[in-house]
Design an enzyme around this catalytic site. Structure first.
Site, PDB file in Angstrom:
ATOM      1  CB  CYS A   1     -14.190   0.157  -0.050  1.00 13.83           C
ATOM      2  SG  CYS A   1     -13.436   1.783  -0.029  1.00 13.83           S
TER       3      CYS A   1
ATOM      4  CG  HIS B   1      -8.355  -0.046  -3.012  1.00 11.71           C
ATOM      5  ND1 HIS B   1      -7.539  -1.109  -2.666  1.00 11.71           N
ATOM      6  CD2 HIS B   1      -9.015   0.311  -1.871  1.00 11.71           C
ATOM      7  CE1 HIS B   1      -7.714  -1.374  -1.376  1.00 11.71           C
ATOM      8  NE2 HIS B   1      -8.593  -0.531  -0.875  1.00 11.71           N
TER       9      HIS B   1
ATOM     10  NE  ARG C   1      -9.575  -5.651   0.215  1.00 12.23           N
ATOM     11  CZ  ARG C   1      -8.884  -4.599   0.674  1.00 12.23           C
ATOM     12  NH1 ARG C   1      -9.529  -3.569   1.191  1.00 12.23           N
ATOM     13  NH2 ARG C   1      -7.559  -4.557   0.589  1.00 12.23           N
TER      14      ARG C   1
ATOM     15  CD  GLN D   1     -12.729  -2.606  -0.812  1.00 15.60           C
ATOM     16  OE1 GLN D   1     -11.965  -2.469   0.116  1.00 15.60           O
ATOM     17  NE2 GLN D   1     -13.845  -3.312  -0.712  1.00 15.60           N
TER      18      GLN D   1
ATOM     19  CG  ASP E   1     -13.827   5.278  -0.880  1.00 18.68           C
ATOM     20  OD1 ASP E   1     -13.982   5.182   0.361  1.00 18.68           O
ATOM     21  OD2 ASP E   1     -12.722   5.155  -1.429  1.00 18.68           O
TER      22      ASP E   1
ATOM     23  NE  ARG F   1      -3.862   0.543   1.868  1.00 16.89           N
ATOM     24  CZ  ARG F   1      -5.094   0.559   2.378  1.00 16.89           C
ATOM     25  NH1 ARG F   1      -5.361   1.295   3.440  1.00 16.89           N
ATOM     26  NH2 ARG F   1      -6.048  -0.157   1.834  1.00 16.89           N
TER      27      ARG F   1
HETATM   28  N1   CP Z   1     -11.175  -0.477   2.264  1.00 15.27           N
HETATM   29  C1   CP Z   1      -9.890  -0.485   2.721  1.00 15.27           C
HETATM   30  O1   CP Z   1      -8.921  -0.608   1.963  1.00 15.27           O
HETATM   31  O2   CP Z   1      -9.801  -0.363   4.063  1.00 15.27           O
HETATM   32  P1   CP Z   1      -8.457  -0.047   4.867  1.00 15.27           P
HETATM   33  O3   CP Z   1      -7.974   1.319   4.411  1.00 15.27           O
HETATM   34  O4   CP Z   1      -8.870  -0.053   6.324  1.00 15.27           O
HETATM   35  O5   CP Z   1      -7.456  -1.104   4.549  1.00 15.27           O
END
Ligand code: CP
Length: 314
Positions: free
Chosen positions: A269, A133, A297, A136, A229, A106
């Site tokens: 998400c 992403h 996930r 997701q 989101d 990430r």
């Molecule tokens: N939706 C998601 O990626 O959540 P986090 O940022 O908590 O990993």
């Protein structure tokens, strides 16, 4: 041991063909009912999961998933490494890929992730960048498939920041699945033209379609899935005021849900801000699948890792 085949990575949603995405989703559905059915990391082999940004769901689902695949989740916060002090990403990749079976990262810029992948001898997975992403959206597709029993031909509308990583991933991943993807956003926050063009080309092959609109009626009418989101993503702190001002009309509320199809399901998400991008009535109401989506996930990423590790093994 290397198979001699090029290493497969998952950096963007369109790194999987339509057939490969369907295969990963089918395995994810199997793993959702039998969590220990696959053990490709037995040993245990380690998978490195690197974070340059905060996370709850990604951290938990990769950690639990790698353990359930028989492996060891090596979770690394970048602040505790030399990466934050300028160590070359290629060197990080070379060090890790001599010791781990795969890397999930990430981070901020997609080009840094691509540089990591180019130097890695093991699969690299996008655990969120500013641009995409894809893990997701794999989970979201699994959630929609569980709700409807199919994907192709359904209409998914994303409301809010159309320039966000989620909007971009819905365009690419949704088009790959044959969805009709609508991005409904203020004109100043429309998606990248390149991503829209790529998604439209994919949709032309899968039977899906792509629409970008500022008109909430055009966006929401008869939609099978409404998704949203946060309006201000990680790294955009300080822009909250300007973003909220233009995005209020795109809040996922009861009126938009009423305009959608009778069986419309709602995705977010998470983390969510009730009263901003989604109302409490909608996210906590009967159409909401947000916690199924969150659980998925785990299943989707496990299936993805199985697929990538199989490709690496030849
Ligand atoms: N939706 C998601 O990626 O959540 P986090 O940022 O908590 O990993």
């Amino acid at each position: 041991m290397s198979s001699g085949r090029p290493v497969r990575h998952f950096l963007r949603d369109d790194d999987l063909s339509a057939a490969e995405q369907a295969r990963v989703l089918a395995l994810a559905a199997e793993l959702a009912t039998n969590r220990l059915a696959r053990r490709p990391l037995d040993g245990p082999r380690a998978v490195a999961v690197l974070f340059d940004k905060p996370s709850l769901r990604t951290r938990v689902s990769f950690s639990v998933g790698i353990a359930e695949l028989g492996g060891y989740p090596l979770v690394i916060d970048a602040g505790g490494t030399h990466a934050g002090r300028g160590e070359a990403v290629e060197d990080v990749a070379r060090v890790l890929s001599r010791q781990v079976a795969a890397i999930a990262w990430r981070t901020f810029a997609q080009d840094q992730l691509a540089a990591m992948a180019a130097a890695s001898r093991v699969p690299v997975v996008n655990a969120l960048t500013n641009e995409f992403h894809p893990c997701q959206v794999l989970a979201d597709l699994l959630t929609i498939q569980q709700a409807y029993g199919r994907l192709a031909g359904l209409t998914l509308t994303f409301l809010g920041d159309g320039s966000s990583n989620m909007a971009h991933s819905y365009l690419l991943g949704g088009a790959t699945a044959g969805l009709h993807v609508r991005i409904c956003a203020p004109a100043a926050y429309w998606p990248s033209a390149d991503v829209v063009a790529t998604a439209a080309a994919i949709a032309g092959r899968t039977g899906g379609s792509v629409l970008v609109t500022a008109d909430t009626a055009a966006g929401c009418t008869d939609a099978d899935v409404l998704a949203t989101d946060v309006w201000t993503s990680m790294g955009q702190e300080g822009q909250e005021g300007a973003r909220s001002e233009v995005m209020v009309p795109y809040s996922l509320d009861a009126a938009k849900l009423a305009a959608a199809s009778a069986y419309c399901r709602v995705l977010h998400c998470l983390p969510a801000h009730r009263g901003q991008e989604i109302t409490a009535e909608v996210i906590d109401g009967p159409a909401s699948l947000v916690f199924e989506q969150s659980e998925n996930r785990l299943h989707a990423q496990k299936a993805l890792l199985c697929f990538l590790l199989e490709q690496a093994a030849g």
